[in-house]
Design an enzyme around this catalytic site. Structure first.
Site, PDB file in Angstrom:
ATOM      1  N   ARG A  39      79.673 109.223  31.467  1.00  0.00           N
ATOM      2  CA  ARG A  39      78.612 108.298  31.871  1.00  0.00           C
ATOM      3  C   ARG A  39      78.594 107.093  30.942  1.00  0.00           C
ATOM      4  NH1 ARG A  39      73.064 108.554  29.560  1.00  0.00           N
ATOM      5  NH2 ARG A  39      71.649 107.234  30.778  1.00  0.00           N
ATOM      6  N   ARG A  80      60.183  98.022  28.838  1.00  0.00           N
ATOM      7  CA  ARG A  80      60.334  98.302  27.407  1.00  0.00           C
ATOM      8  C   ARG A  80      59.400  97.423  26.582  1.00  0.00           C
ATOM      9  NH1 ARG A  80      64.663 101.502  26.335  1.00  0.00           N
ATOM     10  NH2 ARG A  80      66.184 101.755  28.014  1.00  0.00           N
ATOM     11  N   LYS A 224      68.377 108.616  40.990  1.00  0.00           N
ATOM     12  CA  LYS A 224      67.696 109.270  39.874  1.00  0.00           C
ATOM     13  C   LYS A 224      66.221 109.489  40.242  1.00  0.00           C
ATOM     14  CE  LYS A 224      68.703 107.890  35.686  1.00  0.00           C
ATOM     15  NZ  LYS A 224      68.906 106.980  34.521  1.00  0.00           N
ATOM     16  N   THR A 282      68.898 115.080  30.644  1.00  0.00           N
ATOM     17  CA  THR A 282      67.957 114.730  29.572  1.00  0.00           C
ATOM     18  C   THR A 282      67.559 115.923  28.695  1.00  0.00           C
ATOM     19  OG1 THR A 282      67.013 113.087  31.092  1.00  0.00           O
ATOM     20  CG2 THR A 282      65.949 113.362  28.963  1.00  0.00           C
TER      21      THR A 282
END
Length: 482
Positions: A39, A80, A224, A282
């Site tokens: 990835r 963010r 996702k 994760t």
């Protein structure tokens, strides 16, 4: 060539490339340890840096003789924090912070974000989660240019860490300009899988597929699942996507963390019904950032994902920035193998519409598996140009080792994500005699602790997909090793 191997885990391993493993030498080590797909996280680095990683991955594939797959992870509308006045910044219980517009502030009690419309979309009482949910703020008031919050869960934050807004429906597009640029680069460089972050509806997936289609890119699109809206629209998203990733990091912040394990099981079960590959991601071996061994809880987490029916598990920081990237891959492979030795659950019934779309391949794959089990075959070999028959076969969850042979290297790389399928490159797969000879030579060299896994007199069931034999939909045959 040491891979594919008959004695490795059937559940696949996705590993994130980063400073800890991005050299050709380290990538070769990870391939040998069991990585099936690498990835590249587009949230970190430039296209030039992504291209360097890709070049090293392709070189490592050539050196190991194993065409490993590559997944480009699009960052999506990840919100963010901007630049903080102090680094790190401590957030004490009850302390007040004010979100203002812009990218940075020198005031110690002011915060900024990468999302220009953040203040416009906040309301009094909303929760703002920082640093993967370890710090929580509650909005007290919102005006034209600022949102005043107070800390309800204290902790430490740093610049550029993620912001999650549970329950807040954002108007931001699923693909930002940077994502479009990265997706076009991926299409032009034969990337095998492209994952889309923060999917909310099936239309988000369709927009990426349309973009890739305009570049005639055959990459599989991975949706996702990390937003509550995605869970609400799960069926349609799974139908539209080529595969799914259970992105538990943001999902566990966006929904109640207590709901995450059940959500994982629901997502996997839905993917199995629709015959779509699924990746669990994760913090699978989080402690291996700095430890050479995982915790018992982490080992159980990997095992439970396998028992749930996942096609692959993903390593993130463990391989990208961790101290023990090779060890993390090797122990994940061991946990998977031990779990697979137990009684795995059977696949749920396939959705009727999907079954109709793959009716012939599904019937032949089921028949090939039944024949192999009835006569005690040691191996199933699938000849396929596109990998479609192998995709269907992986959903039978048969423990009989299966090698899928294709004359297209791109198909071989994509098959690296299919559970229980060991992909192999071979020219002229239309010639059955040549195909059997190639597979037999490989199988005869397979050993486990010095013991041959396939011996003279053993049988191999061969399934040729509908795109291989001229004027035949599919062909099933049985061969005995000389």
């Amino acid at each position: 060539m040491t891979r594919p191997r008959l004695n490795e885990a059937r559940t696949k391993i996705v590993a994130t490339v980063g400073p800890a493993c991005d050299s050709v030498e380290r990538l070769c080590e990870l391939i040998e340890a069991g990585v099936d797909v690498f990835r590249i996280n587009s949230a970190h680095g430039t296209i030039e840096q992504h291209a360097e990683k890709l070049a090293n991955i392709r070189t490592a594939s050539i050196q190991t003789g194993f065409p490993v797959g590559v997944l480009l992870d699009l960052a999506g509308p990840k919100i963010r924090l901007g630049q903080l006045a102090t680094e790190p910044m401590q957030c004490s219980l009850g302390q007040k912070f004010t979100f203002i517009r812009g990218q940075s502030s020198d005031a110690p009690d002011e915060l900024t974000s990468s999302y220009a419309r953040l203040i416009d979309e906040l309301d009094r009482g909303d929760r703002v989660m920082l640093a993967d949910g370890t710090v929580a703020l509650e909005v007290e008031s919102v005006s034209a240019d600022k949102a005043v919050c107070h800390v309800v869960a204290p902790g430490e934050i740093r610049s550029r860490q993620g912001i999650n807004l549970p329950g807040v429906k954002l108007s931001v597009s699923a693909m930002l300009p940077a994502d479009i640029e990265n997706a076009i680069w991926a299409a032009q460089n034969e990337i095998d899988f492209i994952s889309l972050s923060f999917v909310r509806t099936s239309e988000d997936v369709r927009s990426l597929k349309d973009l890739l289609g305009s570049y005639e890119c055959p990459a599989l699109v991975i949706a996702k699942i990390e937003k509550p809206e995605a869970l609400e629209n799960l069926e349609r998203i799974v139908e539209e996507a080529d595969g799914v990733m259970v992105a538990r990091g943001d999902l566990g912040v966006e929904i109640d963390v207590a709901e995450t394990p059940v959500a994982q099981k629901r997502i996997i079960a839905t993917c199995k019904r629709h015959m779509k590959p699924v990746i669990v991601a994760t913090q699978m071996l989080e402690s291996m950032h700095h430890s050479s061994r995982p915790t018992r809880a982490e080992a159980s987490d990997v095992a439970n994902a396998v028992l749930d029916g996942t096609d692959a598990c993903m390593l993130s920081g463990e391989t990208a920035i961790g101290d023990y990237p090779r060890e993390a891959v090797a122990i994940m492979n061991r946990i998977m193998r031990k779990t697979e030795e137990s009684e795995l659950p059977t696949s749920p019934a396939v959705d009727g519409k999907i079954e109709a779309a793959h009716r012939m391949a599904h019937a032949v794959a089921q028949a090939g598996t039944s024949v192999a089990e009835a006569i005690g075959s040691k191996l199933i070999a699938i000849a396929t140009h596109s990998g479609g028959t192998a995709w269907v076969k992986s959903n039978t969850r048969s423990l009989i080792p299966t090698v899928a042979v294709s004359d297209h290297v791109a198909s071989v790389r994509r098959m690296n994500l299919f559970w229980g399928i060991e992909p192999m490159l071979c020219e002229n797969i239309q010639d059955t005699h040549h195909l059997i000879e190639h597979v037999t030579r490989w199988a005869s060299a397979q050993t486990d602790n010095g013991v041959a896994l396939v011996n003279s007199g053993d049988t191999i069931v061969v399934v040729s997909g509908s795109d291989v034999i001229e004027n035949a939909d599919s062909v099933l045959s049985v061969h005995t090793l000389p």
